[in-house]
Scaffold this motif. Structure first.
Motif, PDB file in Angstrom:
ATOM      1  N   SER A  32       4.949  48.677 -24.270  1.00  0.00           N
ATOM      2  CA  SER A  32       3.530  48.512 -23.932  1.00  0.00           C
ATOM      3  C   SER A  32       3.375  47.761 -22.620  1.00  0.00           C
ATOM      4  O   SER A  32       2.532  48.107 -21.778  1.00  0.00           O
TER       5      SER A  32
ATOM      6  N   ILE B 261      -1.789  41.307 -18.039  1.00  0.00           N
ATOM      7  CA  ILE B 261      -1.681  41.716 -19.445  1.00  0.00           C
ATOM      8  C   ILE B 261      -0.258  42.177 -19.748  1.00  0.00           C
ATOM      9  O   ILE B 261       0.300  41.888 -20.815  1.00  0.00           O
ATOM     10  N   GLY B 262       0.343  42.936 -18.810  1.00  0.00           N
ATOM     11  CA  GLY B 262       1.720  43.371 -19.019  1.00  0.00           C
ATOM     12  C   GLY B 262       2.674  42.201 -19.175  1.00  0.00           C
ATOM     13  O   GLY B 262       3.545  42.207 -20.056  1.00  0.00           O
TER      14      GLY B 262
ATOM     15  N   PHE C 226      -3.375  43.727 -27.484  1.00  0.00           N
ATOM     16  CA  PHE C 226      -3.265  44.453 -26.221  1.00  0.00           C
ATOM     17  C   PHE C 226      -2.399  45.701 -26.368  1.00  0.00           C
ATOM     18  O   PHE C 226      -2.694  46.748 -25.786  1.00  0.00           O
TER      19      PHE C 226
ATOM     20  N   LEU D 241      -3.681  49.703 -25.773  1.00  0.00           N
ATOM     21  CA  LEU D 241      -3.115  50.448 -24.651  1.00  0.00           C
ATOM     22  C   LEU D 241      -3.585  51.902 -24.609  1.00  0.00           C
ATOM     23  O   LEU D 241      -3.989  52.393 -23.540  1.00  0.00           O
TER      24      LEU D 241
ATOM     25  N   CYS E  49       4.016  50.055 -19.776  1.00  0.00           N
ATOM     26  CA  CYS E  49       2.904  50.987 -19.574  1.00  0.00           C
ATOM     27  C   CYS E  49       1.744  50.315 -18.845  1.00  0.00           C
ATOM     28  O   CYS E  49       1.084  50.937 -17.990  1.00  0.00           O
ATOM     29  N   TYR E  50       1.482  49.060 -19.168  1.00  0.00           N
ATOM     30  CA  TYR E  50       0.414  48.339 -18.473  1.00  0.00           C
ATOM     31  C   TYR E  50       0.746  48.196 -16.987  1.00  0.00           C
ATOM     32  O   TYR E  50      -0.140  48.310 -16.125  1.00  0.00           O
ATOM     33  N   GLU E  51       2.009  47.938 -16.684  1.00  0.00           N
ATOM     34  CA  GLU E  51       2.396  47.824 -15.279  1.00  0.00           C
ATOM     35  C   GLU E  51       2.246  49.165 -14.562  1.00  0.00           C
ATOM     36  O   GLU E  51       1.866  49.218 -13.387  1.00  0.00           O
TER      37      GLU E  51
ATOM     38  N   PHE F  95      -4.299  44.177 -15.355  1.00  0.00           N
ATOM     39  CA  PHE F  95      -3.265  44.904 -16.097  1.00  0.00           C
ATOM     40  C   PHE F  95      -1.874  44.321 -15.834  1.00  0.00           C
ATOM     41  O   PHE F  95      -1.020  44.308 -16.724  1.00  0.00           O
TER      42      PHE F  95
ATOM     43  N   LEU G  62      -0.010  51.496 -15.355  1.00  0.00           N
ATOM     44  CA  LEU G  62      -1.450  51.655 -15.137  1.00  0.00           C
ATOM     45  C   LEU G  62      -1.905  50.830 -13.935  1.00  0.00           C
ATOM     46  O   LEU G  62      -2.729  51.273 -13.127  1.00  0.00           O
ATOM     47  N   ALA G  63      -1.367  49.607 -13.836  1.00  0.00           N
ATOM     48  CA  ALA G  63      -1.710  48.756 -12.699  1.00  0.00           C
ATOM     49  C   ALA G  63      -1.276  49.411 -11.386  1.00  0.00           C
ATOM     50  O   ALA G  63      -2.014  49.398 -10.391  1.00  0.00           O
TER      51      ALA G  63
ATOM     52  N   TYR H 259      -7.166  51.982 -23.173  1.00  0.00           N
ATOM     53  CA  TYR H 259      -7.249  51.746 -21.734  1.00  0.00           C
ATOM     54  C   TYR H 259      -6.697  52.939 -20.949  1.00  0.00           C
ATOM     55  O   TYR H 259      -7.247  53.313 -19.904  1.00  0.00           O
TER      56      TYR H 259
END
Length: 650
Positions: free
Chosen positions: A14, A44-45, A211, A215, A17-19, A41, A21-22, A218
């Motif tokens: 996860s 959050i990552g 979070f 995911l 994945c946030y990184e 993001f 998206l960022a 978002y």
């Protein structure tokens, strides 16, 4: 593989994945709000990755990485949320404001990183009796209680308040993405609140798990819905970027606003022109401006650069006679039209070449003498655009009379408005003056608004049609905002009085109906005790209950404060009382707001028409008096479902 290891792997995936998206948002960094959301993001990552380390932690140093990640998120996310919302509603985020907001968050990160030596953020020990690391300490330190937490909650609260107060400034097509993003941000905020107030496990942090669960949501918003792939447009931005210069005057002739086009025209900055008189800015060198203001009639002026400007004055009127009024000066560059009309007088061939391909509809009318000796205005030329706008073949337009043209141009208007427009056009063409008005052609579903300019050209009359449908739709939309209550979405006092009076006027002589005057009894005590934010939420819920309890054809308004009114047309007395009773029961149901259960019953006054009054003023007075009798009778505790909450006018 045990459950802890599996959970840590899920959190690591996860976080990655946030990184990603960022990174996607950083690539599109020129779009509004992309950069703050991308930074969020990234944080959050790191936060989610820290949660994975927390699960696998075997020593205090490794465990502390998650603690730092947690406070990195709780310190910076509120500020990023505020910056994002302000970007979306078109407000400017100054560097000094952002730096000031970051003072406490940055200090909190430093305090959290060095907490082992001073325990300002949380008190040690960091393990329980079983030797497990505590993701939430047994007791918070003074920095958290008095600086970190209050600052974070205050910034989040201000972000939500900013969104609620200014979301109407965003064009409706963009509001959906704004509210989707706000709703998605609410879930982790609630998780953080639960964490801070001691809900959930003390050995596993719930926020990284939340979070990880959010995911897919978002990712859907960013990739599927593409809510960041546009630049939200605020109405102030629309005003400032209008090509036509616009100057707004108050009722004393002082300048109270102008757009960038007007700044260029007058060679002056808006802040220097504010509160200045019209004479001090324009001087006496442009009498056309003063003539337009004095007569209210459109004027034309020639600038020093040889451009022709059309000057039009619009009045700003309030609903009440005592309300402040003003006027709007609009300058439109009509140099191209002026040039075309000048060349028409020299060359008919050039006229047909230029005008027939114009996007504006153009007719040429000529006064002809009939066999009876009467003069009539007849069409001698029509271009393709005029034929398209009026919905008739250009050949059939030729030899059409002025009355027929006027009828076609006003076909989409109601009888009263159409007759006023036709009378104005007849008068203007007969005495040979310029007439500049707006007409509607076609049906209400696919009709168009046209600006119709009738101007004498020698012995003839030139008629120009300009499509102003988009401009008119924006004016109607902004007028709708002016008649609505921004908090609850129902009509405000002005809007209710306008719609209700119109409905009563248009009703048949034998029509019946009712007017309900509603007052929320305990609202003031709730508002004083819990604050305006809770009070506003209660009003929103009450308005929703009003809509659900009444019919779609009923007219609902909020005159102000904790009072609502509703006009219920076409019902007999028995049905009106049933509706009022159902509404009483709906409004006295508990209000669940911010995990608080609040009770706020409503006193309702019922007035029937034509029994108690036949005018809106009389109905409001009768219903208001009945409501106060019900309110006086129900002072103190009132039983749920009590009939005392409803009073009928005498």
């Amino acid at each position: 593989m045990d459950a802890d290891t599996l959970l840590a792997i899920v959190l690591c995936v996860s976080a990655a994945c946030y990184e990603l998206l960022a990174g996607r948002l950083f690539v599109r960094r020129l779009e509004v709000a992309n950069v703050p959301i991308a930074i969020a993001f990234v944080i959050i990552g790191l936060w989610v990755f820290g949660g994975a380390l927390e699960i696998l932690a075997t020593d205090y140093v490794m465990f502390s990485v998650d603690r730092i990640g947690h406070f990195l998120g709780t310190a910076l996310i509120p500020v990023l949320l505020l910056v994002t919302f302000r970007d979306f509603i078109g407000q400017t985020n100054s560097r000094n404001m952002v730096l000031a907001l970051l003072i406490i968050p940055v200090s909190s990160i430093i305090v959290a990183a060095t907490n082992y030596w001073h325990e300002f953020m949380w008190y040690l020990p960091a393990v329980n009796e079983a030797g497990e690391y505590l993701t939430r300490p047994r007791q918070w330190g003074p920095w958290f209680l008095f600086l970190h937490a209050p600052h974070g909650y205050a910034v989040i609260g201000f972000s939500i308040l900013t969104l609620m107060m200014h979301s109407s400034a965003v064009a409706p097509v963009h509001r959906r993405g704004l509210f989707l993003l706000a709703g998605a941000a609410l879930v982790p905020v609630l998780a953080i609140v639960a964490y801070d107030f001691g809900l959930g496990s003390t050995t596993i942090s719930i926020v990284p798990l939340v979070f990880a669960a959010m995911l897919p949501v978002y990712a859907w918003l960013i990739i599927g819905e593409q809510i960041i792939e546009f630049s939200p447009l605020a109405y102030e931005t629309v005003f400032q970027n209008m090509q036509d210069p616009v100057v707004v005057l108050d009722d004393q002739g002082r300048i109270i606003g102008l757009n960038r086009g007007a700044e260029v025209l007058l060679n002056i900055r808006e802040r220097d022109a504010l509160r200045a008189t019209l004479e001090s800015v324009f001087g006496a060198s442009v009498p056309e401006v003063h003539d337009a203001l004095e007569s209210g009639m459109p004027q034309r002026m020639l600038t020093n650069t040889g451009r022709f400007l059309h000057i039009q004055v619009s009045s700003i009127k309030g609903a009440k006679p005592s309300a402040r009024t003003g006027r709007v000066l609009m300058f439109r560059d009509v140099s191209d039209v002026e040039k075309a009309q000048r060349e028409v007088r020299h060359s008919e061939k050039l006229l047909r070449s230029l005008i027939d391909h114009s996007v504006n509809g153009i007719l040429r009318m000529r006064w002809l003498t009939e066999d009876t000796g009467d003069r009539s205005l007849r069409c001698i030329f029509a271009n393709a655009a005029a034929s398209r706008y009026l919905g008739i073949d250009s050949k059939r337009l030729l030899d059409a009379t002025g009355e027929e043209i006027f009828d076609m141009a006003s076909a989409g208007m109601n009888d009263t408005e159409a007759e006023m427009v036709r009378r104005e056009l007849r008068h203007g063409t007969e005495i040979g003056i310029l007439v500049d008005t707006e007409v509607r052609v076609g049906s209400h579903s696919n009709g168009k608004w046209l600006r119709m300019i009738c101007e004498p050209v020698g012995e003839d009359v030139a008629i120009t049609f300009v499509d102003v449908t988009d401009k008119k739709d924006k004016e109607i939309q902004m007028e709708s905002i002016a008649w609505s209550d921004p908090l609850t979405g129902v009509l405000n006092r002005r809007g209710f009085e306008r719609d209700a009076a119109r409905r009563l006027t248009e009703s048949a002589d034998d029509a019946s109906g009712a007017l309900l005057y509603i007052d929320l009894n305990e609202f003031k005590q709730i508002n004083d005790k819990y604050g305006h934010e809770i009070g506003d939420e209660l009003l929103v819920i009450a308005a929703e209950r009003l809509r659900a309890s009444l019919r779609s054809c009923d007219i609902i308004g909020r005159p102000g404060g904790d009072e609502f009114v509703a006009l219920v047309p076409d019902v007999v007395a028995e049905v009106a009382e049933q509706l009022a009773g159902r509404l009483t029961q709906a409004l006295e149901q508990p209000y669940l707001i911010s995990r608080k259960t609040l009770y706020c019953s409503a006193s309702i006054g019922l007035a029937l028409y034509p029994t108690h009054a036949s005018t809106l003023t009389g109905l409001l007075r009768a219903a208001d008096q009945a409501m106060y009798r019900a309110k006086a009778r129900c002072r103190g505790p009132v039983a749920v479902g009590s009939r005392n909450l409803l009073e009928k006018a005498i």
